[in-house]
Design an enzyme around this catalytic site. Structure first.
Site, PDB file in Angstrom:
ATOM      1  N   HIS A 257      -2.158 -10.640 -12.492  1.00 44.73           N
ATOM      2  CA  HIS A 257      -2.085 -10.862 -10.815  1.00 44.73           C
ATOM      3  C   HIS A 257      -2.903 -12.227 -10.423  1.00 44.73           C
ATOM      4  O   HIS A 257      -2.600 -12.841  -9.790  1.00 44.73           O
ATOM      5  CB  HIS A 257      -2.281  -9.449 -10.149  1.00 44.73           C
TER       6      HIS A 257
HETATM    7  O1  RIB Z   1      -2.657  -5.402  -7.152  1.00 50.27           O
HETATM    8  C1  RIB Z   1      -3.324  -6.003  -8.046  1.00 50.27           C
HETATM    9  C2  RIB Z   1      -4.743  -6.279  -7.752  1.00 50.27           C
HETATM   10  O2  RIB Z   1      -5.447  -5.212  -7.683  1.00 50.27           O
HETATM   11  C3  RIB Z   1      -5.462  -7.346  -8.726  1.00 50.27           C
HETATM   12  O3  RIB Z   1      -6.389  -8.068  -7.912  1.00 50.27           O
HETATM   13  C4  RIB Z   1      -6.089  -6.564  -9.901  1.00 50.27           C
HETATM   14  O4  RIB Z   1      -7.384  -6.956 -10.209  1.00 50.27           O
HETATM   15  C5  RIB Z   1      -6.537  -5.379  -8.869  1.00 50.27           C
HETATM   16  O5  RIB Z   1      -7.680  -5.527  -8.246  1.00 50.27           O
END
Ligand code: RIB
Ligand code: CA
Length: 330
Positions: A257
């Site tokens: 992500h």
């Molecule tokens: O939903 C994904 C996010 O939540 C990313 O930043 C992952 O590292 C968690 O923090």
């Protein structure tokens, strides 16, 4: 050969490492388009102490001659209890690498030698942005608590931050931590709303695109054959989360992500976007942290003018290829 995508961009990265945060930080630190002025840490995937220790570990793995400072920030959300550490990142927030031992029974990953700065992230953000008005891009990879605290302390900041690129939210797809909310906004909905309402130019890189920002195990193994400390770290730190994806959805790899938010700062053409009005639900029992975007073709009624640029499309093939090219030792 890494091609430059434009002149160097000064950035602050606010993060809660986290395995995908780790790959995002390595991408940022090894990309010539970005000048990482500071790494600020926040409670999110794991405790503030662990997030800060992990950021220092990542810096040591990348081993830059002149690493940016690591500055700790908020240990708890603005006005909610911290939620338990996300199990997907393991007990240490880096895929359980701190429990790994070599053949002689010695720990493969020892605590970082360097220490964090004795300052506080919100204050450091204010100082850096005011030293370079209109120039600094803030890339956020965790809950937005530090940014919100900086805005509360110095409301004039909203005129001096060039742009915020945020990994957060889910605009046309379900959440991940609840059916309605994505993790970073769920952890601190009030902070997310404070940042979105600040008027700072904002690009939101949510689950709509980051669920397709994937790194396959096969591609990672192929790209990290050269035996270097960085390549070994990339293999070790992703093993735990890749097991999670294999068991949960039969996918041999993982979503990265946060790295997509950094890639969007490097090369904006990696995502396709739409302007829309966004607000964060801060009261809902079932919907706290939900990012409510008015994506209707003809937005009617009082949702207000568009206040954010939302990523809705991603070139996921080019993302994986560019990510591996930049974070691995070929
Ligand atoms: O939903 C994904 C996010 O939540 C990313 O930043 C992952 O590292 C968690 O923090
Ligand atoms: Ca994160």
């Amino acid at each position: 050969m890494i091609e430059m995508n434009g002149p160097e961009k000064p950035v602050i990265i606010d993060t809660d490492p986290g395995v995908d945060d780790a790959l995002a930080l390595i991408l940022a630190l090894r990309s010539p388009e970005l000048h990482v002025k500071a790494i600020t840490t926040v409670n999110g995937n794991t405790s503030l102490r662990q997030s800060t220790e992990n950021a220092l570990r990542i810096l040591e793995i990348v081993a830059l001659p002149d690493p940016p400072p690591v500055i700790p920030g908020a240990a708890i959300p603005l006005n909610r209890e911290p939620i338990p550490s996300a199990s997907i990142h393991g007990r240490d927030g880096l895929g359980e690498i701190t429990f790994l031992k070599d053949r002689r029974g010695k720990k493969k990953y020892t605590p970082p030698r360097h220490k964090p700065e004795p300052t506080y992230a919100p204050g450091a953000i204010i100082e850096l942005v005011n030293e370079h008005p209109g120039e600094i891009t803030i890339i956020t990879l965790g809950p937005l608590t530090n940014i919100a605290l900086a805005l509360q302390t110095d409301p004039g900041l909203s005129r001096h931050v060039k742009e915020i690129i945020t990994m957060g939210g889910a605009y046309s797809v379900p959440g991940n931590v609840t059916p309605a909310a994505e993790f970073n906004f769920y952890c601190d909905p009030e902070a997310a709303q404070e940042v979105i309402g600040s008027g700072i130019p904002l690009t939101l890189v949510g689950l709509d695109v980051t669920r397709s920002a994937r790194l396959s195990r096969h591609a990672l193994m192929n790209a990290t054959k050269k035996r270097t400390r960085l390549n070994q770290f990339l293999r070790d730190s992703t093993e735990f989360v890749m097991d999670f994806y294999r068991e949960r959805e039969g996918y041999h790899g993982c979503c990265v992500h946060d790295a997509l938010a950094v890639m969007a700062a490097i090369d904006g053409s990696i995502i396709g976007t739409k302007r829309a009005h966004v607000e964060i639900e801060t009261e809902g029992k079932l919907t706290a942290g939900m990012s409510v975007a008015d994506l209707r073709p003809y937005a009617r009624g009082k949702t207000g003018a568009p206040n954010a640029t939302i990523a809705l499309y991603v070139d996921s093939t080019r993302f994986e290829q560019q990510l591996l090219e930049r974070i691995t030792d070929a």
